[in-house]
Design a protein around this motif. Structure first.
Motif, PDB file in Angstrom:
ATOM      1  N   VAL A  46      49.189  46.674  19.511  1.00  0.00           N
ATOM      2  CA  VAL A  46      48.070  45.578  20.221  1.00  0.00           C
ATOM      3  C   VAL A  46      47.096  44.807  18.994  1.00  0.00           C
ATOM      4  CG1 VAL A  46      46.412  45.217  22.027  1.00  0.00           C
ATOM      5  CG2 VAL A  46      48.072  47.138  22.287  1.00  0.00           C
ATOM      6  N   ASN A  47      46.291  45.731  18.150  1.00  0.00           N
ATOM      7  CA  ASN A  47      45.743  45.160  17.353  1.00  0.00           C
ATOM      8  C   ASN A  47      46.141  44.387  15.875  1.00  0.00           C
ATOM      9  OD1 ASN A  47      43.579  45.816  19.091  1.00  0.00           O
ATOM     10  ND2 ASN A  47      43.437  47.851  18.142  1.00  0.00           N
ATOM     11  N   GLU A  48      47.504  44.362  16.062  1.00  0.00           N
ATOM     12  CA  GLU A  48      48.012  43.499  14.677  1.00  0.00           C
ATOM     13  C   GLU A  48      48.966  42.419  15.021  1.00  0.00           C
ATOM     14  OE1 GLU A  48      50.103  46.881  12.405  1.00  0.00           O
ATOM     15  OE2 GLU A  48      48.954  48.309  13.411  1.00  0.00           O
ATOM     16  N   PRO A  49      48.308  41.320  15.017  1.00  0.00           N
ATOM     17  CA  PRO A  49      48.882  40.009  15.445  1.00  0.00           C
ATOM     18  C   PRO A  49      50.317  39.781  14.603  1.00  0.00           C
ATOM     19  CG  PRO A  49      46.800  39.595  14.656  1.00  0.00           C
ATOM     20  CD  PRO A  49      46.936  41.171  14.559  1.00  0.00           C
ATOM     21  N   ARG A  50      50.306  39.958  13.278  1.00  0.00           N
ATOM     22  CA  ARG A  50      51.153  39.610  12.452  1.00  0.00           C
ATOM     23  C   ARG A  50      52.557  40.607  12.655  1.00  0.00           C
ATOM     24  NH1 ARG A  50      48.751  39.920   6.719  1.00  0.00           N
ATOM     25  NH2 ARG A  50      50.897  40.776   6.462  1.00  0.00           N
ATOM     26  N   LEU A  51      52.229  41.798  13.066  1.00  0.00           N
ATOM     27  CA  LEU A  51      53.479  42.861  13.266  1.00  0.00           C
ATOM     28  C   LEU A  51      53.967  42.283  14.683  1.00  0.00           C
ATOM     29  CD1 LEU A  51      55.056  45.072  12.520  1.00  0.00           C
ATOM     30  CD2 LEU A  51      53.424  46.669  13.592  1.00  0.00           C
ATOM     31  N   ARG A  52      53.006  41.975  15.435  1.00  0.00           N
ATOM     32  CA  ARG A  52      53.527  41.629  16.955  1.00  0.00           C
ATOM     33  C   ARG A  52      54.350  40.202  17.167  1.00  0.00           C
ATOM     34  NH1 ARG A  52      50.021  42.821  21.962  1.00  0.00           N
ATOM     35  NH2 ARG A  52      51.790  41.992  22.741  1.00  0.00           N
ATOM     36  N   THR A  53      54.062  39.321  16.101  1.00  0.00           N
ATOM     37  CA  THR A  53      54.773  38.129  15.996  1.00  0.00           C
ATOM     38  C   THR A  53      56.100  38.365  15.266  1.00  0.00           C
ATOM     39  OG1 THR A  53      52.796  36.944  15.484  1.00  0.00           O
ATOM     40  CG2 THR A  53      54.633  35.834  14.749  1.00  0.00           C
ATOM     41  N   ARG A  54      56.166  39.160  14.353  1.00  0.00           N
ATOM     42  CA  ARG A  54      57.479  39.784  13.836  1.00  0.00           C
ATOM     43  C   ARG A  54      58.308  40.439  15.010  1.00  0.00           C
ATOM     44  NH1 ARG A  54      56.532  43.385   9.121  1.00  0.00           N
ATOM     45  NH2 ARG A  54      58.578  43.969   9.584  1.00  0.00           N
ATOM     46  N   LEU A  55      57.832  41.438  15.727  1.00  0.00           N
ATOM     47  CA  LEU A  55      58.348  42.160  16.613  1.00  0.00           C
ATOM     48  C   LEU A  55      58.983  41.263  17.785  1.00  0.00           C
ATOM     49  CD1 LEU A  55      56.381  45.393  16.861  1.00  0.00           C
ATOM     50  CD2 LEU A  55      58.593  45.163  15.967  1.00  0.00           C
ATOM     51  N   MET A  56      58.249  40.018  18.068  1.00  0.00           N
ATOM     52  CA  MET A  56      58.653  39.262  19.059  1.00  0.00           C
ATOM     53  C   MET A  56      59.778  38.384  18.455  1.00  0.00           C
ATOM     54  SD  MET A  56      54.826  37.938  20.557  1.00  0.00           S
ATOM     55  CE  MET A  56      55.717  36.861  21.791  1.00  0.00           C
ATOM     56  N   LYS A  57      59.818  37.967  17.203  1.00  0.00           N
ATOM     57  CA  LYS A  57      61.063  37.192  16.573  1.00  0.00           C
ATOM     58  C   LYS A  57      62.157  38.304  16.496  1.00  0.00           C
ATOM     59  CE  LYS A  57      62.334  35.236  12.111  1.00  0.00           C
ATOM     60  NZ  LYS A  57      61.997  34.957  10.647  1.00  0.00           N
ATOM     61  N   VAL A  58      62.245  39.449  16.355  1.00  0.00           N
ATOM     62  CA  VAL A  58      63.150  40.498  16.308  1.00  0.00           C
ATOM     63  C   VAL A  58      63.468  40.519  17.705  1.00  0.00           C
ATOM     64  CG1 VAL A  58      63.818  42.853  16.122  1.00  0.00           C
ATOM     65  CG2 VAL A  58      62.441  41.888  14.431  1.00  0.00           C
ATOM     66  N   GLU A  59      62.931  40.312  18.902  1.00  0.00           N
ATOM     67  CA  GLU A  59      63.290  40.614  20.223  1.00  0.00           C
ATOM     68  C   GLU A  59      64.162  39.244  20.392  1.00  0.00           C
ATOM     69  OE1 GLU A  59      60.871  41.917  23.534  1.00  0.00           O
ATOM     70  OE2 GLU A  59      59.205  42.136  21.728  1.00  0.00           O
ATOM     71  N   ARG A  60      63.919  38.041  20.039  1.00  0.00           N
ATOM     72  CA  ARG A  60      64.366  36.696  20.491  1.00  0.00           C
ATOM     73  C   ARG A  60      65.743  36.720  19.568  1.00  0.00           C
ATOM     74  NH1 ARG A  60      59.196  34.551  19.491  1.00  0.00           N
ATOM     75  NH2 ARG A  60      59.934  34.106  17.351  1.00  0.00           N
ATOM     76  N   GLU A  61      65.569  37.239  18.193  1.00  0.00           N
ATOM     77  CA  GLU A  61      66.961  37.355  17.516  1.00  0.00           C
ATOM     78  C   GLU A  61      67.910  38.271  17.935  1.00  0.00           C
ATOM     79  OE1 GLU A  61      65.553  38.215  13.527  1.00  0.00           O
ATOM     80  OE2 GLU A  61      65.093  36.036  13.218  1.00  0.00           O
ATOM     81  N   MET A  62      67.438  39.359  18.524  1.00  0.00           N
ATOM     82  CA  MET A  62      68.461  40.299  19.372  1.00  0.00           C
ATOM     83  C   MET A  62      69.172  39.656  20.377  1.00  0.00           C
ATOM     84  SD  MET A  62      69.071  42.707  17.264  1.00  0.00           S
ATOM     85  CE  MET A  62      68.549  41.909  15.676  1.00  0.00           C
ATOM     86  N   GLN A  63      67.989  38.741  21.315  1.00  0.00           N
ATOM     87  CA  GLN A  63      68.578  38.281  22.444  1.00  0.00           C
ATOM     88  C   GLN A  63      69.791  37.218  22.079  1.00  0.00           C
ATOM     89  OE1 GLN A  63      67.803  39.002  25.829  1.00  0.00           O
ATOM     90  NE2 GLN A  63      69.366  37.344  26.132  1.00  0.00           N
ATOM     91  N   MET A  64      69.378  36.508  20.958  1.00  0.00           N
ATOM     92  CA  MET A  64      70.362  35.519  20.468  1.00  0.00           C
ATOM     93  C   MET A  64      71.695  36.052  20.143  1.00  0.00           C
ATOM     94  SD  MET A  64      68.282  32.481  18.669  1.00  0.00           S
ATOM     95  CE  MET A  64      67.928  33.474  17.376  1.00  0.00           C
ATOM     96  N   LEU A  65      71.641  37.294  19.548  1.00  0.00           N
ATOM     97  CA  LEU A  65      72.701  38.032  18.879  1.00  0.00           C
ATOM     98  C   LEU A  65      73.783  38.488  20.206  1.00  0.00           C
ATOM     99  CD1 LEU A  65      74.422  39.223  16.514  1.00  0.00           C
ATOM    100  CD2 LEU A  65      72.749  41.199  16.562  1.00  0.00           C
ATOM    101  N   GLU A  66      73.028  38.897  20.901  1.00  0.00           N
ATOM    102  CA  GLU A  66      73.555  39.691  22.210  1.00  0.00           C
ATOM    103  C   GLU A  66      74.362  38.264  22.916  1.00  0.00           C
ATOM    104  OE1 GLU A  66      70.863  41.480  24.751  1.00  0.00           O
ATOM    105  OE2 GLU A  66      70.233  42.591  23.061  1.00  0.00           O
TER     106      GLU A  66
END
Length: 111
Positions: A46-66
Motif C-alpha cells: 500500500v505504501n509503495e506507489p511506484r511498485l503499485r504502478t508497476r504491478l497494475m501494469k503487469v495486471e493489464r499486460e497479463m489481461q492483454m496477453l490472455e
C-alpha cells in the motif's frame, strides 16, 4: 539399433512435453496465475506507489496477453516463441513470489 530407438523415443517424449507446456491453455493458466499474484502483491504494498504502478501494469499486460492467447491465430505462433513466453511468465511468477515474501506485514503486532 536399440540405442537408436531409445533416442527416437526420448526425442518424441521431449517434443510431446514441450508441446504440452506450450499449449495455449497452459500459457493461459500461467498468465492468470501471474495476474493473480500481481493483484495480491498490489494489495500488500500500500505504501509503495511506484511498485503499485508497476504491478497494475503487469495486471493489464497479463489481461492483454490472455486476450491474445484466446484468439485462434495464437496457434500460429512458433513453438519456440511460445516456449520463450512460457519461460518469461515463469520468471515473472518467481519475481512476484519474491515480492510476496518481502511484502511488509499489515500489522507490527506479532500474531
Amino acid at each position: 539399433m536399440l540405442s537408436w530407438l531409445k533416442q527416437i523415443w526420448s526425442n518424441y517424449r521431449d517434443s510431446q512435453e514441450i508441446s504440452k507446456q506450450t499449449k495455449p491453455e497452459a500459457l493461459l493458466d500461467l498468465s492468470r496465475e501471474v495476474r493473480a499474484l500481481a493483484a495480491a502483491v498490489n494489495r500488500f504494498c500500500v505504501n509503495e506507489p511506484r511498485l503499485r504502478t508497476r504491478l497494475m501494469k503487469v495486471e493489464r499486460e497479463m489481461q492483454m496477453l490472455e486476450e491474445i492467447i484466446e484468439r485462434p491465430n495464437f496457434r500460429l505462433v512458433t513453438p519456440e516463441k511460445r516456449l520463450q513466453l512460457r519461460e518469461n511468465l515463469i520468471e515473472s511468477r518467481e519475481h512476484l513470489l519474491e515480492a510476496v515474501k518481502e511484502a511488509p506485514t499489515a500489522s507490527s503486532l506479532p500474531q
